[in-house]
Write a protein that holds these residues in place. Sequence first.
Motif, PDB file in Angstrom:
ATOM      1  N   VAL A 115       5.255  -2.515  -6.226  1.00  0.00           N
ATOM      2  CA  VAL A 115       3.731  -2.596  -5.786  1.00  0.00           C
ATOM      3  C   VAL A 115       3.601  -4.288  -6.184  1.00  0.00           C
ATOM      4  O   VAL A 115       3.233  -4.887  -5.384  1.00  0.00           O
ATOM      5  N   ILE A 116       4.119  -4.598  -7.309  1.00  0.00           N
ATOM      6  CA  ILE A 116       3.782  -5.706  -8.016  1.00  0.00           C
ATOM      7  C   ILE A 116       4.759  -6.784  -7.001  1.00  0.00           C
ATOM      8  O   ILE A 116       4.220  -8.003  -6.443  1.00  0.00           O
ATOM      9  N   GLY A 117       6.045  -6.317  -6.653  1.00  0.00           N
ATOM     10  CA  GLY A 117       6.761  -7.185  -5.893  1.00  0.00           C
ATOM     11  C   GLY A 117       6.033  -7.517  -4.838  1.00  0.00           C
ATOM     12  O   GLY A 117       5.885  -8.622  -4.255  1.00  0.00           O
ATOM     13  N   TYR A 118       5.585  -6.598  -3.932  1.00  0.00           N
ATOM     14  CA  TYR A 118       4.963  -6.909  -2.730  1.00  0.00           C
ATOM     15  C   TYR A 118       3.772  -7.828  -2.845  1.00  0.00           C
ATOM     16  O   TYR A 118       3.355  -8.718  -2.081  1.00  0.00           O
ATOM     17  N   SER A 119       2.989  -7.493  -3.804  1.00  0.00           N
ATOM     18  CA  SER A 119       1.592  -8.086  -4.305  1.00  0.00           C
ATOM     19  C   SER A 119       2.046  -9.608  -4.360  1.00  0.00           C
ATOM     20  O   SER A 119       1.382 -10.357  -3.957  1.00  0.00           O
ATOM     21  N   SER A 120       3.332  -9.785  -5.163  1.00  0.00           N
ATOM     22  CA  SER A 120       3.590 -11.278  -5.079  1.00  0.00           C
ATOM     23  C   SER A 120       4.124 -12.089  -3.770  1.00  0.00           C
ATOM     24  O   SER A 120       3.839 -13.026  -3.692  1.00  0.00           O
ATOM     25  N   VAL A 121       4.519 -11.222  -2.986  1.00  0.00           N
ATOM     26  CA  VAL A 121       4.926 -11.567  -1.756  1.00  0.00           C
ATOM     27  C   VAL A 121       3.588 -12.002  -0.941  1.00  0.00           C
ATOM     28  O   VAL A 121       3.513 -13.238  -0.504  1.00  0.00           O
ATOM     29  N   ALA A 156      -4.552  -2.868  -5.166  1.00  0.00           N
ATOM     30  CA  ALA A 156      -4.800  -3.162  -6.383  1.00  0.00           C
ATOM     31  C   ALA A 156      -5.377  -1.917  -7.145  1.00  0.00           C
ATOM     32  O   ALA A 156      -4.820  -0.998  -7.956  1.00  0.00           O
ATOM     33  N   LEU A 157      -6.635  -1.326  -6.524  1.00  0.00           N
ATOM     34  CA  LEU A 157      -7.374  -0.559  -7.307  1.00  0.00           C
ATOM     35  C   LEU A 157      -6.664   1.064  -7.019  1.00  0.00           C
ATOM     36  O   LEU A 157      -6.839   1.759  -7.792  1.00  0.00           O
ATOM     37  N   ARG A 158      -5.986   1.195  -5.824  1.00  0.00           N
ATOM     38  CA  ARG A 158      -5.279   2.245  -5.693  1.00  0.00           C
ATOM     39  C   ARG A 158      -4.379   2.544  -6.580  1.00  0.00           C
ATOM     40  O   ARG A 158      -4.331   3.668  -7.309  1.00  0.00           O
ATOM     41  N   VAL A 159      -3.533   1.388  -7.187  1.00  0.00           N
ATOM     42  CA  VAL A 159      -2.414   1.715  -7.973  1.00  0.00           C
ATOM     43  C   VAL A 159      -3.113   2.177  -9.335  1.00  0.00           C
ATOM     44  O   VAL A 159      -2.879   3.128 -10.027  1.00  0.00           O
ATOM     45  N   VAL A 160      -4.145   1.167  -9.737  1.00  0.00           N
ATOM     46  CA  VAL A 160      -4.769   1.333 -11.057  1.00  0.00           C
ATOM     47  C   VAL A 160      -5.293   2.664 -11.002  1.00  0.00           C
ATOM     48  O   VAL A 160      -5.247   3.604 -12.031  1.00  0.00           O
ATOM     49  N   GLN A 161      -6.049   3.146 -10.185  1.00  0.00           N
ATOM     50  CA  GLN A 161      -6.648   4.523 -10.238  1.00  0.00           C
ATOM     51  C   GLN A 161      -5.724   5.630 -10.140  1.00  0.00           C
ATOM     52  O   GLN A 161      -5.642   6.513 -11.385  1.00  0.00           O
ATOM     53  N   ASN A 162      -4.516   5.489  -9.223  1.00  0.00           N
ATOM     54  CA  ASN A 162      -3.394   6.751  -9.432  1.00  0.00           C
ATOM     55  C   ASN A 162      -2.635   6.638 -10.600  1.00  0.00           C
ATOM     56  O   ASN A 162      -2.571   7.693 -11.226  1.00  0.00           O
ATOM     57  N   SER A 163      -2.506   5.639 -11.319  1.00  0.00           N
ATOM     58  CA  SER A 163      -1.388   5.581 -12.454  1.00  0.00           C
ATOM     59  C   SER A 163      -2.264   5.422 -13.651  1.00  0.00           C
ATOM     60  O   SER A 163      -1.821   5.856 -14.785  1.00  0.00           O
ATOM     61  N   LEU A 171       0.773  -1.185   0.099  1.00  0.00           N
ATOM     62  CA  LEU A 171      -0.021  -0.030   0.071  1.00  0.00           C
ATOM     63  C   LEU A 171       0.753   1.236   0.073  1.00  0.00           C
ATOM     64  O   LEU A 171       0.185   2.165  -0.560  1.00  0.00           O
ATOM     65  N   ALA A 172       2.037   1.061   0.610  1.00  0.00           N
ATOM     66  CA  ALA A 172       2.633   2.471   0.719  1.00  0.00           C
ATOM     67  C   ALA A 172       3.848   2.677  -0.569  1.00  0.00           C
ATOM     68  O   ALA A 172       4.424   3.553  -0.445  1.00  0.00           O
ATOM     69  N   GLN A 173       3.756   1.624  -1.489  1.00  0.00           N
ATOM     70  CA  GLN A 173       4.564   1.742  -2.508  1.00  0.00           C
ATOM     71  C   GLN A 173       4.246   2.772  -3.546  1.00  0.00           C
ATOM     72  O   GLN A 173       3.139   2.968  -3.876  1.00  0.00           O
TER      73      GLN A 173
END
Lengths: 105, 664, 174, 471, 490
Positions: free
Chosen positions: E306-312, E428-435, E298-300
């Motif tokens: 982001v993807i890296g931590y999501s895969s963690v 996921a949505l935070r990233v999608v929305q912001n970028s 969330l903080a990345q």
Amino acid sequence: MLLFNQLETYLYLALVLFGIGLYGVLARRNLIAVLISVELILNAASINFMAFNRFLAPHPAVGQIITLFIMAVAAAEAAIALSIIIAVYRKLRSINVEHATELRG
Amino acid sequence: MAPVDWIFYACLATVGLPLLAFGVIMIFTWRKPQLSLAISLVCSTIPLIIAWILFYTLRDATLAQPIIRQVNWMVSDTVIVPFGFLLDPVSLLMLAIVGTISWLIQIYSIGYMGGDPGFGRYYADLSLFAMSMLSLVSASGMLQLFISWELVGLSSYLLIGFWYEKFSASEAGKKAFVVTRFGDIGFFMGLVFLTYYLKDINLFGLGIADINSAAIAHKLTEAQITLCALLIFCGISGKSAQFPIHVWLPDAMEGPTPVSALLHSATMVAAGVFLMTRLFPFFAGSPTAMTWILLIATITLLLSSTIGMVARDIKQVWAYSTVSQLGFMAMGLAAAGLAGSTMFAGYYHLTTHAAFKALLFLCAGVFIHHFGTNDFFVMSKQGGRKLLIPMVTVTIGALALSGIFPFAGFFSKEAILGVLWSLPNKLWVGLGLFGAFLTAYYTFRVIFVLLFPRPDGHPAWEEFKDELEAASGGHGHGHASHGHEEEAHGHGGHEEHHGVPWVMAFPLIVLAGFTLILGFYQAPLEKFLTGESHPHEMNYLLLVLAVGCALGGIGLAWLDWGRRGAAWQGFIRKMPVLENFFIQKWYMDHFWRWFLNRFIYGTFSRICTYNDRRVVDGGVDAVAFSCIGSGRLLSLIQTALLQLNLLFMVLVLAGVGIYLLMGR
Amino acid sequence: MSSLISPQSMASGAFILVLGITVLGALIAVAAKNIFHNVLGLALALIGVAGVFLYLNSPFVALMEILIYVGAICIAICFAIMLSEPLYLPGPPRNLLKVIGALVGAGAVFVFFALLVKKTSWLPAAERSQDWSVTTLGHYLLTNYALIFEVISLLLLVAMLGAIVIARGGRGSS
Amino acid sequence: MKMLLFGPELYFLGMALVFFGFSLRRQPQVETEYRAALFLSGVGVLVAVFCLCQQGDIFFKAYRVDLFSQIFKAALALGLFLVLMISRDPAQIETRYRAEFYLFLTTCTLGMMMLVSSVELLTIYVSLELSSYSLYILVPLRRGDGIDVEAGIKYLFIGAVSSGFMLFGLSYIFGATHTTYLAEILPRMPALIQSPIGLVGLLLTMAGFFFKLSLFPFHFWAPDVYQGAANQVTTFIATASKAAAVALLLRLAVLGSKYGYSFAQALVFLSIISMTLGNLVAIIQKDFKRMLAYSSIAHAGYVLMGVLTFQEAGYTSAIYYALAYLIMNFTVFMVLSEVASDGRDLKISELAGLYQRSPLLSMSLILGIFALAGVPPSIGFTGKLLLFTSAMNQGYFFLVLIGAVNGTVSLYYYLRVVYAAYFVEPGDLPPIKLSLPTRALNWAMCGLIIFFGVFPDRVLELARAAVKMVL
Amino acid sequence: MTEHLASFPILTCMLLSPVVGLFILLFLKEEWGLMIRMVSLVSAGVSFALAIYTFVAYDKSLGGLQFVEKYEWVKAFGITYFVGVEGINAPLLLLTGIVIFTGVLTMWELQERVKEYFIFQLALVTGVFGVFMSYDMFFFFLFYEIAVVPMYILILIWGSTRKIYAAMKLTLYLMAGSGLIIPGILLLYSTSGLFTFNMLQLHGVQFAPWVQKLTFVFMYLGFGVLAGVWPFHTWSPVGHVAAPTAVSMLHAGVLMKLGSFAILRVAMYLCPHGFQYWAQFMALLAATGIVYGVFVGLAQTDLKYVIGYSSVSHMGIVGLGLATGTVDGLNGAVFQMFAHGVMTALFFSAVGYIYDRTHTRDIHELGGFSKIMPVASAFFITAALCGAGVPGMASFWAELLVLIAAVKVFPIRGLFAIAALVIGALFALRVVQNSFFNAPNPKFEHFEDVSPFLGLPRMILIGFLIFFGLFPQVMVSMIKSSIIPFIQGM
């Protein structure tokens, strides 16, 4: 039992020589002195051989022969060592082992 | 495993075609508006027809013997997910409703969305929405239902955030998805617990029929039911916007108006109540749960109605009315569960509500589309009442919403109030009536404002001056932006002078028709749904009370807004504190925002990140550096002094030797 | 009285003398600051060792010892001394720390070997021939140890060549 | 027939004489000498391989010729040949000493050849000295500003002291067993289990070979000599002499196998310290040769893992690893001496941009380095894993664990080499021209590293058969 | 396990086709760019096709090991070349095929040092295929390291942010892991008394409990490093960020699966008691990883972080599934390996395309990117939705299975994992929305969208995601066919 008829006498004598030689190797700065001490060590070894040869070995010839060979090896070693020492002196202008301190780490 | 016959394939077509449309449009034709429109229309018309055929042919199916057609979708060891269809009156009726309304909205959107750059994408999303809702209502197993449930959330996310360049829009989309997802987690946990408790009947996956029968047959202890019911209700309250996670719904109007119509009437929010109806026997198994639900529903009702009183945006008013009506339905269902009567009342209200709420939103859409503003004060200033058809239909819808005879809303509200009345504790019915009163008030506030604009220079305009400037600009802009689209599809062209293109007017009329007639089908519907229609004795006291409340609300609205020389100020203006509280929407948004920032981002996320950088990763690096450091340390052994090295060597040798000698 | 001059006692007395010479020579060889004294000490010690060999009843090896070591090696060392550092230069002062370290090292090894010797029970071979003649020595040299005999010659050759190559180099001209 | 048994030795003796002849010439003819050296050593390899299957005892059982010894002889001959391949123009060796240079290399090889097949203590000692002295001479042969002689003198004295210890050990073994023939010592060892003499004597004897293998604590010469000697000489020291040392360690360890635990314990200790120290110190090295010296210290520890099992499997993998080490270490040194064609000491940073200056060299470098690091598919990996396997079979869990962890540590500095060679830009360094033979040699080395890494079976079978001769 | 010998050495061909390609590349000139690409594409394509073939042709009713090839390799040490396919590794072979094929296509535009790049990439892939198909621990480990080490050079040369640090860290970390693995493997080898590396034979041995406990924990930690098990995950985000696109794809998509697959195939298969002993511990780490990953993510602000931590987090789900040790859990875990592999590959290939153009991965800087590159963004958004566990995507089923199984075995940890899902969606949505959903950044107006050819690999990935999302049974029945005997064997 007589002193010179005991194996241990000779072994301890060899040890003493060895120890003295080792001390020389470790303590002396002069490379030639170090070489001299190495010679002492070799002699100590040959005393061992001779002693075992005298008191234990099945056939007395073997130890003597070994001693002879050790002498020869010592001679060769001395020759090489001296030549290298001379080379050292020529390049470093000194045969003080503590002046050969380029290589470290 | 029931045989796979024509019913199965029919349902498959109903669900599959819209999905197909979605896929095709998204991958191939999303750049070509006309083609996409054609595909989408075809793929929504056929399901409509099929839905009605099914409704007709299977009309004698009953709740007791539902028609189940299913195949295995995924079979793991103990987790079995069937894919199939469960057709009983509830789902048949809902299929018809969803099919109809989504079809109408697709028609309507031709006019409304015409010329929008994302036209193709819009229709794809609509198809996906329709598909997920259809499969939701006809799902035979809980997991399949959950899946379509999630898909509904997804497609609503896509549609609400349709104009994603607008930050508020994408924000609203995200909000909708995450908030409903928040509820869904509860739903999912509830399902997991159910699978956990119902290991033995898990043969065909978690069939809905199984759950209900299990609850009836007391396979579950009441505590278990309470737990699962409340968890599942989290999901329900997420979807149908019950307190405290209703916050997404008002924002959801950021999407195109037809979408809001769809969302608020038949699909998204309906899903929750629908599910509750579906699992009614199960829910009824736990009075505790039902009491809680009743409480929550009531809070929702009051909260939203009060907020609705102060809203200035027409769509927002309708949105809050939706929330309140949803609360009303939930109240009806919960009360029915407590009183031991059937779920008919709530479900009936859902049906009627679907009709008139869609109607209201579509009308609002017409106004917005025409005037390019959302503020109904501005609309009325610019002569909203001149748009004849929408003006009439919106009034019809409003009457229905506030429960005036003979419109559909009247009957369904009556039914719900009847159920509430049957509760021992009369407080509930009182609150219900109060809600009805407020509903009528804020509904007619809108109507009167639209109908009786004040002449120019009237002091009432003062407080709206700035909005008016903005809007008049927006209005012109509105025409400019929609000007070209009229040529885009000619059939709308000649209706331009009296405002409403037929593609947009037609759905209004149809829905208005529904609103008018649905009320008179109460008895047959009840027969169809619950199997028996007991002509319940007219409770005249209640009748009078209800109508009285509605009329009272309307009257108050007339006093405040309608009559000549009315102050154009809500009575609420007298209590500014309360008004502000309502305008701030009871501070719910603030609460959630604060919660999110304070805990999720502020605390956990920060802590974890710090820990990750410093502790975990730092530890790893520390190990590496310590290796290098020790290497540097050890390299000191290798001095340049020959004799020091020799000494070291000799000592090690002697050490090892002496150690060995000690050994023996 | 008679025991004093009995061959036994004389022998042991002489033996102790020999031991003394050896150790003394060795000490001089390592301890004296002047390099020449070291060489002389070495020669002394080697003579002592030769004496020890006599007691180990192999006069031949003793002779060889004196010939090779005293006769060859010590002389060679002297030449090396001539060729290298001028003698009049005062050697650097002793570094006490180094001496102590060397003593510790040598002492540790001494202790180790002493323990070893003490802990071991030395058993003579089952049957031992008493044939000390030099002929057998020669016979052995040419049969059992013929290979080494050859190798040693090669070794000496290599040593000589090496000595020449290394010592000759660097003078610039050749 | 006896001549054939002694074939390789005789051949190399003759070769030595040829160079002796050359050295007597007044005017050195570099090219002829090099051609002769290359040709003769090449034939030498053939001879050694030809005599591979000879078997028998000569010189009154002082000298055993069996598969074990012959394999190592072939390896040594190969080592010499390879070293000569890369010493077309050893810039640091004055032209007038070329003949002696070849001569001493040959005598050293000869000494080691006799070493690997001598089964009598005195013979072992003397041939060891023969090989050592040739190296003592070769090291200061470099044209240098003092570090060469410094390296030489350190090498000499450390060697002398360790051989002094070795000699003492020999004398005690002689005293305890009354014989100098390994064959006769072996049966008498069990009688000595109570008294430490046999054990200590054996360890002291091995000290001489620990020194050659640059195993802790006899490793102090390695970094200085590697850096101080001419690249080609270093190559020879780093490849051939290690193999010989391993061979002798195996022969001697057989004697100690009866001692089991306490003997193994000492070796385990040395092995662990050696690999850890080597790897850790190698991390901080800047000079490439010096780094390789420390890595060789670490590898000595690995090889010892095979020795201290006293088992067929362990010995087999030790032999395999010794041969593998010869190949991979040579590969790296080949690259080194090609890059530092002027014979200077190469800093790791000076490998910069090798991938541009010579892709082929960089390929051999990366393969060699990865082989040293034990990265598959390479002989290094296979050998190391087999060593670990055999050690584990004897239940040395922690030894294996430490070894494996050390593998990781070592990767760090090996990767730094790869980093320099593949990532850093060359700057204005010119591309390196390789002669055809060198290119061929490169390909051959890469091929060997990969092939025997993936198909080790043949070599292992051979090694196994050889081990049977010793055990 | 029953073994059915192969009539034709399909697996060997699958394994060797990258090797052959590699050798051909060695002799090509750096200049012949297209030639080099074609060769690598063909060699990758061949193994892809063969992987698909094995997946389709595997006879579920027959079960057991199929397409088996067995040759004595080193008699002295009991090493055999023993490869085969069963329900567990067939999906992963398929995954590898998909990822490498799309990976080569993704790197089509690579300009610098093309030849070397493809050489190392093919080497890496060989290793991956080898690990998935080999049933001999020696070869297993050999391929395992082959798969890990080329990563260093790939990241070092073609990487981006902090690549020097990242490459070294990643390689050393993973090698430290294998430093733990070796003793584990060898302990089994030596205590079995069979002197064979053949897993099937070793499986027959009843190892002493202490051996199993020791070995299991060593292998779990060793392989766990590669599987990104919390708290040994820190190499992965750094590595992903630094690595070039296709390498991130391979790395997150396939390499991390090596770890989890190895835990399943070696550790759990050979030491069931050890597994029973450590299962609680595994579940704890896995659950922690799931929750932790999303919170850190969330903080990345860097897409790849982001993807890296999501895969963690997602690999945590795999770990949780493994820890349950039930059929459902393992099905879910293997399915999740596959799904997450494809999904992450899609993620990275989308990000890679965007990064190649804009040279930024900062989600705020990209803002509103779907206006500029609707297709490229659509790829990313699809992956993000898949990551948020939206139904209709493959990973939904995997997570469903794992979570249901987990709640049954470890209720509390399971519920935590489920609760993390909502954060996951937010994430996921935070990233999608912001970028992607925002006011477009004028800086990037001029970039053109993905060309159909470059879109192809992404489409393939999406296709697989959706196919297995709609027809999960295809995958689950495949996996189940060998998970059930697997569990019985434990």
